[in-house]
Design a protein around this motif. Structure first.
Motif, PDB file in Angstrom:
ATOM      1  N   ALA A  41       0.683  -1.218  -0.109  1.00  0.00           N
ATOM      2  CA  ALA A  41      -0.175   0.084  -0.024  1.00  0.00           C
ATOM      3  C   ALA A  41       0.824   1.423   0.090  1.00  0.00           C
ATOM      4  O   ALA A  41       0.523   2.317  -0.642  1.00  0.00           O
ATOM      5  N   THR A  42       1.973   1.248   0.642  1.00  0.00           N
ATOM      6  CA  THR A  42       2.747   2.469   0.659  1.00  0.00           C
ATOM      7  C   THR A  42       3.844   2.491  -0.318  1.00  0.00           C
ATOM      8  O   THR A  42       4.544   3.842  -0.533  1.00  0.00           O
ATOM      9  N   CYS A  43       4.298   1.273  -0.922  1.00  0.00           N
ATOM     10  CA  CYS A  43       5.568   1.543  -1.949  1.00  0.00           C
ATOM     11  C   CYS A  43       4.960   1.304  -3.237  1.00  0.00           C
ATOM     12  O   CYS A  43       5.668   1.827  -4.178  1.00  0.00           O
ATOM     13  N   LEU A  44       4.036   0.654  -3.759  1.00  0.00           N
ATOM     14  CA  LEU A  44       3.686   0.609  -4.882  1.00  0.00           C
ATOM     15  C   LEU A  44       3.166   1.893  -5.644  1.00  0.00           C
ATOM     16  O   LEU A  44       3.482   2.000  -6.861  1.00  0.00           O
ATOM     17  N   PRO A  45       2.715   2.796  -4.912  1.00  0.00           N
ATOM     18  CA  PRO A  45       2.413   4.207  -5.375  1.00  0.00           C
ATOM     19  C   PRO A  45       3.273   4.832  -5.927  1.00  0.00           C
ATOM     20  O   PRO A  45       3.552   5.962  -6.705  1.00  0.00           O
ATOM     21  N   LEU A  46       4.883   4.432  -5.576  1.00  0.00           N
ATOM     22  CA  LEU A  46       6.041   5.037  -6.046  1.00  0.00           C
ATOM     23  C   LEU A  46       6.340   4.880  -7.615  1.00  0.00           C
ATOM     24  O   LEU A  46       7.101   5.470  -8.224  1.00  0.00           O
ATOM     25  N   LEU A  47       5.430   3.548  -8.047  1.00  0.00           N
ATOM     26  CA  LEU A  47       5.630   3.514  -9.390  1.00  0.00           C
ATOM     27  C   LEU A  47       4.359   3.411 -10.125  1.00  0.00           C
ATOM     28  O   LEU A  47       3.282   3.505  -9.465  1.00  0.00           O
ATOM     29  N   THR A  48       4.353   3.645 -11.526  1.00  0.00           N
ATOM     30  CA  THR A  48       3.122   3.484 -12.372  1.00  0.00           C
ATOM     31  C   THR A  48       3.300   2.531 -13.397  1.00  0.00           C
ATOM     32  O   THR A  48       4.433   2.175 -13.710  1.00  0.00           O
ATOM     33  N   GLY A  49       1.912   2.282 -13.908  1.00  0.00           N
ATOM     34  CA  GLY A  49       2.102   1.400 -15.300  1.00  0.00           C
ATOM     35  C   GLY A  49       2.807   0.003 -14.949  1.00  0.00           C
ATOM     36  O   GLY A  49       2.694  -0.671 -14.029  1.00  0.00           O
ATOM     37  N   GLY A  50       3.586  -0.195 -16.046  1.00  0.00           N
ATOM     38  CA  GLY A  50       4.330  -1.626 -16.231  1.00  0.00           C
ATOM     39  C   GLY A  50       5.279  -1.843 -14.952  1.00  0.00           C
ATOM     40  O   GLY A  50       5.219  -2.950 -14.363  1.00  0.00           O
ATOM     41  N   PRO A  51       6.035  -1.000 -14.531  1.00  0.00           N
ATOM     42  CA  PRO A  51       6.859  -1.065 -13.640  1.00  0.00           C
ATOM     43  C   PRO A  51       6.231  -1.215 -12.307  1.00  0.00           C
ATOM     44  O   PRO A  51       6.712  -2.239 -11.524  1.00  0.00           O
TER      45      PRO A  51
END
Length: 415
Positions: free
Chosen positions: A102-112
């Motif tokens: 929940a706190t780390c994936l928002p650091l990335l977008t799209g395929g990454p």
């Protein structure tokens, strides 16, 4: 902009990791910029813990990431950096996987983002673990040789807090009052996380924070009894305080005005007196002679890898070579100021042979100095001098008591 609680701390950790790994900044430099957007001491501490554990266990984290990807991610790929942070939290800080996502994936977008989610989920399903001891990089293993195996266990956790007492006679009473242990007269070790300003004796200036290994160079000059000592490259001042507390009339010299302000603040808080001089040691001309000179020389600081794990990844042959040249220039200056009979102590908080043992041999070959071997009786229990009479410490020593920084120390007398 994501608003999940804890997200700013993760964003700051990513910025810090990027600054260290891609731009070669020190961890202190990286954190100073990255933490500006993080409010509250708890979140700032969390960000520091995440980046610290990521750097401490970087080689092992990368091995796990590579085991779950069909094509190896580039070292500087953002998904790899985010995955390092995610795994460090899950495997070292005990953060639940759902909170990590929940706190780390928002650091990335799209395929990454999908890639990082998939790799992290795969590794969590495998119930992966880290080894008992951090794996050092091939470059570090090559430089440290056989010592690496004994150093690595000292890098598992961040260090505890060491204090140097102004009055060594208070050691037992202060340790009891503060709930700490003592590894030498005038030393107390406390669990990390203790608020410094709230510790007994802070306001009255009874002690200062200083790693046990860093306390040893001034101790090896003994009691001053009013004699003159020059502390070269003195800021932020721990060695100046130690020398003055042992009766030396100290001149503290450093080129950094900002760091000298810290020294002055420590002198004021501890009610200790010393002459403070802002000058470049390479162009300084002392107006008086000294009975002893302590040169804690600028170095790569790889010996501080317990608290600054960035040095494990950003220090290489070029930095080591540059530092050895600076050290030799400073040694030349210091020795030129020594009158006959004066004592010279050379120290570096480095684990590199070039900055320690090799420099000591060069001193022996170059100058009219007599070695003054360090003895076991002068050292905390568990430490021993080398056969040459030098002292070499590293994080794996005194491991049962929490370890200590890596230092090299040699001592000579002017003929």
């Amino acid at each position: 902009m994501p608003t999940a609680p804890g997200f700013p701390a993760r964003r700051a950790a990513l910025k810090s990791l990027d600054a260290v790994m891609r731009r070669g900044e020190t961890l202190e430099q990286a954190e100073a910029a990255a933490l500006k957007g993080v409010d509250g001491p708890a979140d700032r501490a969390l960000a520091r813990a995440i980046i610290g554990e990521s750097l401490r266990w970087l080689t092992d984290l990368d091995l796990l990431i590579d085991s779950a990807t069909k094509k190896r991610l580039p070292d500087d790929a953002k998904p790899r950096s985010v995955l390092r942070l995610m795994l460090a939290q899950a495997l070292r800080l005990g953060t639940p996987p759902h909170a990590v996502i929940a706190t780390c994936l928002p650091l990335l977008t799209g395929g990454p983002r999908r890639l990082a989610h998939g790799v992290f989920s795969t590794l969590m399903k495998r119930e992966v673990t880290l080894p008992d001891v951090p794996t050092l990089s091939d470059a570090v293993l090559t430089r440290w040789g056989n010592r690496a195996e004994t150093i690595a266990p000292g890098l598992i956790d961040p260090p505890e807090v060491d204090l140097a007492l102004k009055n060594a006679e208070e050691t037992e009473a202060r340790a009891l009052e503060m709930g700490g242990i003592s590894l030498a007269d005038g030393h107390i070790r406390l669990p990390r996380g203790t608020p410094i300003e709230k510790m007994p004796g802070f306001a009255e200036g009874a002690w200062w924070v200083q790693d046990l290994a860093a306390q040893l160079p001034p101790r090896l000059l003994g009691n001053g009894e009013g004699k003159r000592a020059l502390d070269l490259c003195a800021a932020p001042g721990g060695k100046t305080l130690s020398l003055a507390a042992r009766g030396w009339n100290v001149t503290a010299l450093d080129i950094s005005g900002k760091r000298l302000e810290m020294l002055r603040e420590n002198l004021k808080r501890t009610h200790i007196e010393a002459e403070v001089v802002k000058a470049d040691a390479l162009t300084y001309h002392p107006a008086k002679q000294f009975d002893a000179i302590l040169l804690d020389a600028p170095c790569t600081a790889t010996g501080t890898c317990r608290r600054h794990p960035d040095v494990l990844h950003r220090i290489g042959p070029r930095a080591i070579g540059e530092m050895t040249e600076i050290q030799q220039s400073l040694i030349h200056q210091a020795v030129s100021w020594l009158p006959s009979g004066a004592t010279f102590v050379y120290a570096v908080c480095s684990l590199e042979f070039e900055e320690g043992e090799d420099q000591a041999r060069w001193i022996d070959e170059t100058f009219d100095l007599e070695p003054v071997p360090i003895t076991a009786e002068e050292l905390p229990a568990g430490l021993q001098p080398t056969k040459e009479g030098w002292l070499r410490t590293h994080p794996g020593m005194l491991a049962e008591a929490g370890g200590l920084d890596g230092f090299f120390i040699g001592r000579w007398r002017k003929l």
